[in-house]
Design a protein around this motif. Structure first.
Motif, mmCIF file in Angstrom:
data_model
loop_
_atom_site.group_PDB
_atom_site.id
_atom_site.type_symbol
_atom_site.label_atom_id
_atom_site.label_comp_id
_atom_site.label_asym_id
_atom_site.label_seq_id
_atom_site.Cartn_x
_atom_site.Cartn_y
_atom_site.Cartn_z
ATOM 1 N N ALA A 19 -42.262 -7.456 -118.477
ATOM 2 C CA ALA A 19 -42.616 -7.788 -117.060
ATOM 3 C C ALA A 19 -42.476 -9.090 -116.398
ATOM 4 C CB ALA A 19 -44.048 -7.350 -116.795
ATOM 5 N N GLN A 20 -42.554 -10.001 -117.417
ATOM 6 C CA GLN A 20 -42.381 -11.435 -117.240
ATOM 7 C C GLN A 20 -40.851 -11.818 -117.229
ATOM 8 O OE1 GLN A 20 -44.782 -13.141 -120.343
ATOM 9 N NE2 GLN A 20 -46.708 -13.180 -119.137
ATOM 10 N N TYR A 21 -39.996 -11.348 -117.763
ATOM 11 C CA TYR A 21 -38.696 -11.735 -118.243
ATOM 12 C C TYR A 21 -37.699 -10.884 -117.308
ATOM 13 C CZ TYR A 21 -37.317 -8.806 -122.110
ATOM 14 O OH TYR A 21 -37.027 -7.684 -123.146
ATOM 15 N N GLU A 22 -37.887 -9.702 -117.203
ATOM 16 C CA GLU A 22 -36.923 -8.902 -116.241
ATOM 17 C C GLU A 22 -36.671 -9.054 -114.840
ATOM 18 O OE1 GLU A 22 -36.920 -4.798 -117.336
ATOM 19 O OE2 GLU A 22 -37.081 -5.184 -119.341
ATOM 20 N N ALA A 23 -35.841 -9.095 -114.619
ATOM 21 C CA ALA A 23 -35.469 -9.530 -112.958
ATOM 22 C C ALA A 23 -35.832 -8.610 -112.081
ATOM 23 C CB ALA A 23 -33.957 -10.014 -112.889
ATOM 24 N N PHE A 24 -37.116 -8.556 -111.499
ATOM 25 C CA PHE A 24 -37.632 -7.491 -110.530
ATOM 26 C C PHE A 24 -37.203 -7.984 -109.372
ATOM 27 C CE2 PHE A 24 -39.881 -6.571 -114.527
ATOM 28 C CZ PHE A 24 -39.736 -5.158 -114.508
ATOM 29 N N ALA A 25 -37.430 -7.062 -108.333
ATOM 30 C CA ALA A 25 -37.170 -7.438 -106.903
ATOM 31 C C ALA A 25 -38.251 -6.623 -106.282
ATOM 32 C CB ALA A 25 -35.827 -7.337 -106.301
ATOM 33 N N PHE A 26 -39.081 -7.128 -105.250
ATOM 34 C CA PHE A 26 -40.190 -6.353 -104.675
ATOM 35 C C PHE A 26 -39.885 -5.984 -103.155
ATOM 36 C CE2 PHE A 26 -41.579 -8.846 -108.321
ATOM 37 C CZ PHE A 26 -41.994 -7.842 -109.165
ATOM 38 N N SER A 27 -40.088 -4.817 -102.957
ATOM 39 C CA SER A 27 -40.126 -4.765 -101.467
ATOM 40 C C SER A 27 -41.384 -4.005 -101.161
ATOM 41 C CB SER A 27 -38.850 -3.797 -100.952
ATOM 42 O OG SER A 27 -37.833 -4.291 -101.376
ATOM 43 N N VAL A 28 -42.215 -4.190 -99.866
ATOM 44 C CA VAL A 28 -43.357 -3.560 -99.325
ATOM 45 C C VAL A 28 -42.916 -2.284 -98.784
ATOM 46 C CG1 VAL A 28 -45.454 -3.884 -98.116
ATOM 47 C CG2 VAL A 28 -44.698 -5.708 -99.458
ATOM 48 N N LEU A 29 -43.383 -1.298 -98.876
ATOM 49 C CA LEU A 29 -43.110 0.078 -98.266
ATOM 50 C C LEU A 29 -44.643 0.691 -97.926
ATOM 51 C CD1 LEU A 29 -40.701 1.381 -101.018
ATOM 52 C CD2 LEU A 29 -40.118 0.380 -98.839
ATOM 53 N N ASP A 30 -44.911 0.566 -96.660
ATOM 54 C CA ASP A 30 -46.144 1.479 -96.159
ATOM 55 C C ASP A 30 -47.237 1.021 -97.021
ATOM 56 O OD1 ASP A 30 -44.441 2.289 -93.885
ATOM 57 O OD2 ASP A 30 -43.883 4.008 -95.056
ATOM 58 N N GLY A 31 -47.627 -0.187 -97.566
ATOM 59 C CA GLY A 31 -48.580 -0.419 -98.312
ATOM 60 C C GLY A 31 -48.456 -0.063 -99.807
ATOM 61 N N ASP A 32 -47.266 0.339 -100.017
ATOM 62 C CA ASP A 32 -46.867 0.372 -101.418
ATOM 63 C C ASP A 32 -45.821 -0.657 -101.899
ATOM 64 O OD1 ASP A 32 -48.657 2.754 -101.961
ATOM 65 O OD2 ASP A 32 -47.092 4.093 -101.770
ATOM 66 N N ILE A 33 -45.466 -0.733 -102.862
ATOM 67 C CA ILE A 33 -44.506 -1.826 -103.410
ATOM 68 C C ILE A 33 -43.282 -1.103 -104.221
ATOM 69 C CG2 ILE A 33 -43.788 -3.775 -104.617
ATOM 70 C CD1 ILE A 33 -46.875 -4.549 -104.446
#
Length: 138
Positions: A19-33
């Motif tokens: 969870a710390q080292y992988e390259a995650f991208a985040f987007s907010v979707l109607d209160g979820d991610i």
């Protein structure tokens, strides 16, 4: 890590590291991610929706979240990034029709707010919304 994990949120050390080292991208979707793992050759095949309940990533659509005990790496990736959680919480509050502290116009004792930065004819939106002032009729 940005913040400490909730008490009952106990990922394995392997999940926490990923969870710390992988390259995650985040987007907010109607209160979820939506969490997209950009570490993979085809990231579109590695994106999952995570539901946040009371500021805690509660569920994830990924196969690992259903198959294993404890939170998956997508949920942990969100949990360790406090700014992501703050953002989704604000979106949830607004979607529910509520307000956050930043939305309220609570002037200091001097009764000043954003209105003093605007033309005398137009009050700030917070004053209009809260009923402290009205828009001009012109």
């Amino acid at each position: 890590m940005d913040q400490l994990l909730p008490a009952d949120f106990e990922p394995t050390s392997r999940v926490l590291k990923r969870a710390q080292y992988e390259a995650f991208a985040f987007s907010v979707l109607d209160g979820d991610i939506r969490v997209r793992n950009e570490s993979h050759e085809n990231p579109a095949n590695h994106e999952y929706r995570v539901s946040v309940v009371d500021g805690i990533p509660a569920t994830c659509e990924c196969p690992a979240d259903a198959a294993y005990e404890g939170p998956c790496k997508h949920r942990v990736a969100i949990a360790i990034r406090s700014r992501i959680l703050e953002l989704v919480t604000k979106v949830q509050v607004v979607a529910d029709g509520g307000t956050t502290a930043n939305d309220r116009c609570e002037p200091a004792e001097s009764d000043q707010c954003d209105c003093d930065k605007l033309d005398d004819e137009f009050p700030c939106w917070n004053c209009v919304r809260t009923g402290r002032k009205t828009l001009p009729e012109k």
